[in-house]
Design an enzyme around this catalytic site. Structure first.
Site, PDB file in Angstrom:
ATOM      1  N   ARG A 113       0.782  -1.226   0.000  1.00 29.20           N
ATOM      2  CA  ARG A 113       0.000   0.000   0.000  1.00 29.20           C
ATOM      3  C   ARG A 113       0.817   1.280   0.000  1.00 29.20           C
ATOM      4  NH1 ARG A 113      -5.065  -1.874   0.708  1.00 29.20           N
ATOM      5  NH2 ARG A 113      -5.030  -3.992   1.451  1.00 29.20           N
ATOM      6  N   ILE A 119       1.605 -12.686   4.195  1.00 25.72           N
ATOM      7  CA  ILE A 119       1.394 -13.990   3.566  1.00 25.72           C
ATOM      8  C   ILE A 119       2.719 -14.619   3.139  1.00 25.72           C
ATOM      9  CG2 ILE A 119      -0.955 -13.478   2.779  1.00 25.72           C
ATOM     10  CD1 ILE A 119       0.210 -12.699   0.063  1.00 25.72           C
ATOM     11  N   HIS A 137      -4.589 -13.799   6.702  1.00 23.93           N
ATOM     12  CA  HIS A 137      -4.840 -13.720   5.260  1.00 23.93           C
ATOM     13  C   HIS A 137      -4.288 -14.935   4.511  1.00 23.93           C
ATOM     14  CE1 HIS A 137      -5.238  -9.074   5.691  1.00 23.93           C
ATOM     15  NE2 HIS A 137      -6.374  -9.701   5.935  1.00 23.93           N
ATOM     16  N   CYS A 142      -5.417 -27.974  -4.465  1.00 23.77           N
ATOM     17  CA  CYS A 142      -6.145 -28.251  -5.699  1.00 23.77           C
ATOM     18  C   CYS A 142      -7.641 -27.984  -5.484  1.00 23.77           C
ATOM     19  CB  CYS A 142      -5.931 -29.694  -6.140  1.00 23.77           C
ATOM     20  SG  CYS A 142      -6.916 -30.118  -7.602  1.00 23.77           S
ATOM     21  N   CYS A 198      -5.940 -34.362 -11.916  1.00 25.68           N
ATOM     22  CA  CYS A 198      -7.346 -34.683 -11.618  1.00 25.68           C
ATOM     23  C   CYS A 198      -8.307 -33.789 -12.396  1.00 25.68           C
ATOM     24  CB  CYS A 198      -7.616 -34.537 -10.118  1.00 25.68           C
ATOM     25  SG  CYS A 198      -7.773 -32.828  -9.590  1.00 25.68           S
ATOM     26  N   THR A 245       1.781  -2.040  11.145  1.00 22.63           N
ATOM     27  CA  THR A 245       0.491  -1.844  10.489  1.00 22.63           C
ATOM     28  C   THR A 245      -0.142  -0.582  11.072  1.00 22.63           C
ATOM     29  OG1 THR A 245      -1.768  -2.682  10.213  1.00 22.63           O
ATOM     30  CG2 THR A 245      -0.533  -3.556  12.082  1.00 22.63           C
ATOM     31  N   SER A 246      -0.727   0.235  10.212  1.00 28.07           N
ATOM     32  CA  SER A 246      -1.329   1.474  10.718  1.00 28.07           C
ATOM     33  C   SER A 246      -2.799   1.275  11.040  1.00 28.07           C
ATOM     34  CB  SER A 246      -1.110   2.615   9.734  1.00 28.07           C
ATOM     35  OG  SER A 246      -1.236   2.156   8.426  1.00 28.07           O
TER      36      SER A 246
HETATM   37 ZN   LIG Z   1      -6.450 -32.290  -7.946  1.00 28.46          ZN
END
Ligand SMILES: [Zn+2]
Length: 242
Positions: free
Chosen positions: A35, A104, A120, A128, A149, A185-186
């Site tokens: 940000r 993350i 997050h 999958c 698959c 973090t703000s």
């Molecule tokens: Zn799969």
């Protein structure tokens, strides 16, 4: 007593400590803040804003571009935790301390923290969409996102149009804590921005370290340091072990 001494005293006497971390925690490891003015969000990618690309709708429509973007801009392979991450991990050995992170990048775990709620999600792994098999992001970037698959591997991260389903767990942790430490973090983005109120900042103390002023800069129960997280935690670590 200086604010730093007061913060060290609070940490020493706290029973249950909750640490909430945001982008500023990772920028000290060299990751770009989404940000900030010169952060990732100021740059479009093939004509799309990062917020558009990082949505579940876009993931379904154009999985190829989504993964090209993730591979080029958000790949954290090779990024190492900084001193701040390592100090928090060491505190977990002697204190009742948990981390809630908005990041993350998995850097808290890489530094050795065990009690981490990634509110997050994480970019480190994927699942999958059809059979539920899990695979590392690195493998998906190397070998492709299509699974035998018939499904596709989707990162285990909360995308922009998805609900933050771990928020109730985070609120529960906040209610039980008797010291809240907020790093990088703000606190302008909800629902995470509600954590100080849920914690009870009107009656309990909080320590805040963030480069810029936060919503709580003037709050009577907040001790705020507008400085580097690593440098501040290092000073606190010394004071705690004096
Ligand atoms: Zn799969």
């Amino acid at each position: 007593m200086s604010n730093l001494n007061e913060a060290a005293r609070l940490i020493k006497k706290a029973g249950k400590i909750l640490v909430l971390t945001g982008a500023g925690m990772s920028t000290e490891s060299g990751l770009k803040d989404f940000r900030s003015k010169d952060g990732l969000y100021s740059n479009h990618y093939r004509g799309h804003s990062p917020e558009t690309i990082l949505s579940a709708g876009f993931f379904r429509r154009d999985t190829r571009t989504f993964y090209d973007y993730v591979g080029e801009k958000l790949n954290v392979t090779g990024i190492e935790p900084n001193k701040g991450h390592r100090i928090l991990a060491s505190w977990e050995d002697t204190m009742d301390l948990s981390v809630i992170t908005q990041n993350i990048d998995g850097l808290h775990q890489k530094a050795g923290s065990k009690r981490v709620l990634e509110i997050h999600g994480t970019l480190a792994t994927t699942t999958c969409t059809r059979c539920g098999e899990r695979r590392l992001l690195e493998e998906v970037l190397d070998d492709g996102y299509e699974h035998s698959c018939g499904g596709v591997f989707k990162p285990d991260v909360v995308l922009y149009d998805e609900a933050v389903d771990k928020i109730e767990e985070a609120f529960g942790m906040a209610e039980k804590a008797d010291l809240l430490i907020i790093l990088g973090t703000s606190l302008y983005v909800y629902p995470v921005a509600s954590i100080p109120e849920v914690y009870g900042i009107s009656t309990k103390k909080a320590i805040i370290v963030n480069r810029d002023q936060t919503r709580y800069s003037m709050h009577v129960n907040a001790l705020e340091f507008n400085e580097s997280i690593s440098a501040t935690l290092e000073k606190l670590d010394h004071l705690i072990h004096e």
